[in-house]
Design a protein around this motif. Sequence first.
Motif, PDB file in Angstrom:
ATOM      1  N   LYS A   1      -0.910   3.679   4.560  1.00  0.00           N
ATOM      2  CA  LYS A   1      -0.222   3.270   3.408  1.00  0.00           C
ATOM      3  C   LYS A   1       0.415   2.219   4.237  1.00  0.00           C
ATOM      4  O   LYS A   1       1.956   1.248   3.546  1.00  0.00           O
ATOM      5  CB  LYS A   1       1.209   4.207   2.871  1.00  0.00           C
ATOM      6  N   GLY A   2       0.227   1.302   6.002  1.00  0.00           N
ATOM      7  CA  GLY A   2       1.126   0.627   5.578  1.00  0.00           C
ATOM      8  C   GLY A   2       2.776   0.999   6.285  1.00  0.00           C
ATOM      9  O   GLY A   2       3.397  -0.328   6.980  1.00  0.00           O
ATOM     10  N   VAL A  58      -4.669 -12.661   9.303  1.00  0.00           N
ATOM     11  CA  VAL A  58      -5.110 -10.901   9.837  1.00  0.00           C
ATOM     12  C   VAL A  58      -4.034 -10.571   7.996  1.00  0.00           C
ATOM     13  O   VAL A  58      -3.608 -11.013   6.908  1.00  0.00           O
ATOM     14  CB  VAL A  58      -3.427 -11.484  10.027  1.00  0.00           C
ATOM     15  N   VAL A  59      -5.596  -9.838   7.832  1.00  0.00           N
ATOM     16  CA  VAL A  59      -5.111  -8.918   6.345  1.00  0.00           C
ATOM     17  C   VAL A  59      -4.051  -7.805   6.943  1.00  0.00           C
ATOM     18  O   VAL A  59      -4.764  -7.227   7.642  1.00  0.00           O
ATOM     19  CB  VAL A  59      -6.411  -8.690   5.968  1.00  0.00           C
ATOM     20  N   SER A  60      -3.108  -7.212   6.736  1.00  0.00           N
ATOM     21  CA  SER A  60      -2.584  -6.157   6.987  1.00  0.00           C
ATOM     22  C   SER A  60      -1.751  -4.887   5.661  1.00  0.00           C
ATOM     23  O   SER A  60      -1.795  -5.894   4.430  1.00  0.00           O
ATOM     24  CB  SER A  60      -1.716  -6.365   7.945  1.00  0.00           C
ATOM     25  N   GLN A  61      -1.103  -4.807   5.505  1.00  0.00           N
ATOM     26  CA  GLN A  61      -0.753  -4.055   4.576  1.00  0.00           C
ATOM     27  C   GLN A  61       0.569  -2.950   4.641  1.00  0.00           C
ATOM     28  O   GLN A  61       0.805  -3.537   6.119  1.00  0.00           O
ATOM     29  CB  GLN A  61      -1.476  -2.304   4.029  1.00  0.00           C
ATOM     30  N   THR A  62       1.352  -3.049   3.847  1.00  0.00           N
ATOM     31  CA  THR A  62       2.865  -2.962   3.573  1.00  0.00           C
ATOM     32  C   THR A  62       2.936  -1.336   3.085  1.00  0.00           C
ATOM     33  O   THR A  62       1.953  -1.810   2.370  1.00  0.00           O
ATOM     34  CB  THR A  62       3.578  -4.135   4.073  1.00  0.00           C
ATOM     35  N   GLY A  63       4.669  -1.093   2.996  1.00  0.00           N
ATOM     36  CA  GLY A  63       4.965   0.136   2.146  1.00  0.00           C
ATOM     37  C   GLY A  63       5.291  -0.832   0.938  1.00  0.00           C
ATOM     38  O   GLY A  63       4.648  -2.071   0.317  1.00  0.00           O
ATOM     39  N   ARG A  84     -14.555 -11.893   5.791  1.00  0.00           N
ATOM     40  CA  ARG A  84     -14.953 -11.935   7.427  1.00  0.00           C
ATOM     41  C   ARG A  84     -16.427 -12.523   6.815  1.00  0.00           C
ATOM     42  O   ARG A  84     -17.218 -13.100   7.038  1.00  0.00           O
ATOM     43  CB  ARG A  84     -16.220 -10.544   6.856  1.00  0.00           C
ATOM     44  N   VAL A 127     -10.636  -8.029   2.975  1.00  0.00           N
ATOM     45  CA  VAL A 127     -11.605  -7.846   4.578  1.00  0.00           C
ATOM     46  C   VAL A 127     -12.730  -8.646   4.451  1.00  0.00           C
ATOM     47  O   VAL A 127     -13.160  -8.914   5.693  1.00  0.00           O
ATOM     48  CB  VAL A 127     -11.211  -6.116   4.659  1.00  0.00           C
ATOM     49  N   ILE A 176      -0.650   2.291  -4.158  1.00  0.00           N
ATOM     50  CA  ILE A 176      -2.348   2.784  -4.171  1.00  0.00           C
ATOM     51  C   ILE A 176      -2.883   3.195  -5.619  1.00  0.00           C
ATOM     52  O   ILE A 176      -3.958   3.161  -5.729  1.00  0.00           O
ATOM     53  CB  ILE A 176      -2.678   3.494  -3.094  1.00  0.00           C
ATOM     54  N   LEU A 191      -7.822  -4.057  -0.883  1.00  0.00           N
ATOM     55  CA  LEU A 191      -7.552  -4.543   0.526  1.00  0.00           C
ATOM     56  C   LEU A 191      -8.500  -4.649   0.874  1.00  0.00           C
ATOM     57  O   LEU A 191      -9.296  -6.172   1.838  1.00  0.00           O
ATOM     58  CB  LEU A 191      -6.711  -3.829   1.199  1.00  0.00           C
ATOM     59  N   MET A 192      -9.503  -3.983   0.618  1.00  0.00           N
ATOM     60  CA  MET A 192     -11.179  -4.089   1.312  1.00  0.00           C
ATOM     61  C   MET A 192     -11.851  -5.564   0.992  1.00  0.00           C
ATOM     62  O   MET A 192     -12.802  -6.471   1.458  1.00  0.00           O
ATOM     63  CB  MET A 192     -12.774  -2.972   0.836  1.00  0.00           C
ATOM     64  N   MET A 206       1.089  -1.098  -0.351  1.00  0.00           N
ATOM     65  CA  MET A 206      -0.232  -0.395  -0.377  1.00  0.00           C
ATOM     66  C   MET A 206       1.062   1.572   0.123  1.00  0.00           C
ATOM     67  O   MET A 206       0.109   1.968   1.071  1.00  0.00           O
ATOM     68  CB  MET A 206      -0.853   0.285   1.219  1.00  0.00           C
ATOM     69  N   ALA A 207       2.156   1.322  -0.798  1.00  0.00           N
ATOM     70  CA  ALA A 207       2.969   2.019  -0.669  1.00  0.00           C
ATOM     71  C   ALA A 207       1.733   2.787  -2.194  1.00  0.00           C
ATOM     72  O   ALA A 207       0.818   2.563  -2.623  1.00  0.00           O
ATOM     73  CB  ALA A 207       3.812   2.609  -1.043  1.00  0.00           C
ATOM     74  N   THR A 208       2.419   4.575  -2.767  1.00  0.00           N
ATOM     75  CA  THR A 208       2.009   4.984  -3.303  1.00  0.00           C
ATOM     76  C   THR A 208       1.341   4.764  -4.559  1.00  0.00           C
ATOM     77  O   THR A 208       0.226   5.116  -5.636  1.00  0.00           O
ATOM     78  CB  THR A 208       2.727   6.755  -3.747  1.00  0.00           C
ATOM     79  N   ARG A 242      -6.921  -0.362  -2.810  1.00  0.00           N
ATOM     80  CA  ARG A 242      -7.086  -0.300  -1.550  1.00  0.00           C
ATOM     81  C   ARG A 242      -8.772  -0.970  -2.023  1.00  0.00           C
ATOM     82  O   ARG A 242      -9.283  -2.415  -0.871  1.00  0.00           O
ATOM     83  CB  ARG A 242      -7.501   1.468  -1.744  1.00  0.00           C
TER      84      ARG A 242
END
Lengths: 121, 595
Positions: B85-86, A62-67, A54, A50, A38, A46-47, A33-35, A43
């Motif tokens: 941005k995480g 775990v759903v997570s984000q990174t650079g 659910r 999630v 995105i 990611l959604m 999820m860096a510039t 996004r």
Amino acid sequence: MKSLMELAKIREEAMKKVDIRNDREGTRIVVGMATCGISAGARPVLMAAVEEVRTRNLQEIVVSQTGCIGICRLEPLVEVYKQGEEKVTYVEMTADKMKRVIAEHIVNGKVVNEYTIGSVK
Amino acid sequence: MELYRSHVLVCGGTGCTSSGSISIEDALKTELAKHKLEKEVKMVRTGCFGLCEAGPIVIVYPEGAFYSQVKAEDISRITEEHLLKGRIVTDLLFKEAVVEDQVRSINEIDFYRKQKRVALRNCGVIDPEDITEYIAFDGYKALGKVLTEMTKEELIETIKKSGLRGRGGGGFPTGLKWEFTYKATGTQKYVVCNADEGDPGAFMDRSVLEGDPHALIEAMAIAGYAVGANQGYVYVRAEYPIAVHRLQIAIDQARENELLGKNIFDTGFDFDLEIRLGAGAFVCGEETALLNSIEGKRGMPRPRPPFPAIKGLWEKPTLLSNVETYANIPQIILNGAEWFAGIGTEKSKGTKVFALGGKINNTGLLEIPMGTTLREVIFEIGGGIPDGKAFKAVQTGGPSGGCIATEHLDTPIDYDNLISLGSMMGSGGMIVMDEDNCMVDIARFFLDFTVDESCGKCPPCRIGTKRMLELLDKITEGNGEDGDIEKLEKLAVNIKASSLCGLGQTAPNPVLSTIKYFRHEYEAHVYDKKCPSGVCQNLLNYVITNDCKGCTLCKKVCPVNAISGEVKKLHTISDACIKCGACVDKCPFKAIIKQ
């Protein structure tokens, strides 16, 4: 509260809400999820992840984000870390692809080869 | 139901609230709206995380990133970098959370690693104003189990077997108390919670009320079932506005969900709970004075027996326990008496919450298994003494406890060990002192507190503690005479033996324990007219050493013209000195010292 069943039901619903705060080992779905990610549309990916976790009521995920993961030309990138397995990197993801990855890879344990970084020419 | 990919937990305990966590919440709301993240990121206001030194605290899950001393201005960076941005904003993390460039989550930090959280298990984890979050973490399951599966006798037996002892200070076996109240004759019985936490620097109970109020409600309902009471009262001081507010919300939510009220779990068991506010008198933490106060009378103790279990509130059998004691109950029911009895030492089971304060790096709240040594608490969890100073003593048990010196640092903490050292467990205040603290002055501070808080009903406490304070004043002012220390000891022993309630019976402890371990400091005050730590103003002399360069700065700053000397020549201080210390701060050569 009239019965233990009723309490268990409330608990089950509420668990989904707070599960994220539990310590656990399990599968991690990481979205870049860096510039670059995105702007390439990370996004919705990611959604979708999630949302799918659910609706399928998946535990231990775990759903997570990174650079920035580095290969910006292939964004959006998603990495899946399963315990005891090699990391799998999916590229050029979309919300629909994400749903398929969850169904096939996360739930059924089969890597969706055609989306992985190895299949890019 | 909404599902979020990330949770931002903002500490809403009293400590972090007073250091500005409300403005952080506001900033976070604004930032989330600005970046349209409201549907992805959830903000949760929790109770105390315990590491108040590092407050205000913000924790971001799923990473468990631990941001400390967050300011409202930092929120835009956390939102843009981390939430959008995480990328974890490493320079805002708690200092220990970054090791060799690896970000560690909250549970890997030293302060938390050695802890075992039973009473505080939900504090800083759940939103205390949302009953469903408590239920998600097994809340009210114990009450359901007790009401549908256990007889009163089985329940009391479980608590007895667990070995749980009262956490308010006395350490009386909780199961026995339940049994006495259960067996007492009478149709109307009461369950009361003592949340009148009065020790200076102690905030264990407040944190449970603020961070996990439902645990108390559930436990009191369980206790009500065990002893046969259908009405409970929580006596809490009005000085805890956040705690009172959250507890009331929790009671209302429990009523809405029929976890308080009539026919709970369809078992025919009725139980309801009310809050009673106290005005903050220390003596109202004493159980009989507390009961008087609930009844609307003046908060003064009465002789025991009869104990409250036989004749308590409105002369009815009453079970009275402290907040932390109750907070352990649901966990004992869910995990079993053996589990609880497996933690701790032979005679002290389970864990204990301590409020760590004074000269310590990690001021805050911690919960440790009984039997952990004082050294581990102070130097490992507490992070040691600031500025490289030397440890001198630790005061446990507040104004009722005593000081424990360096040679006993390796003592495992439990009820009996602390008593044999001349201190006590108390409710869990722990104040650390370093080389700069004067022990006579510390004893004077605590006695000043008890003299103020004595209710005046019995003469040993009313007059005796006052006489002790006068002696201590005399000693710290430099007028101590031969025999004063012995007089203090004699008075102390007599007051302990003849006072009516716990306040007077324990008030001399700080004096006795400091005389026991630091008699040389008392003797220095009395015989040499010196305060070795340089605290007692009247016993200090300011002296200019040969390092003086004659710059005249001290002479200019002295408010009483007590310094004389010519430019570039050694200055001197005359008897006119009022010991204000202004010259010490001003001197660029550190040539003025206290002796």
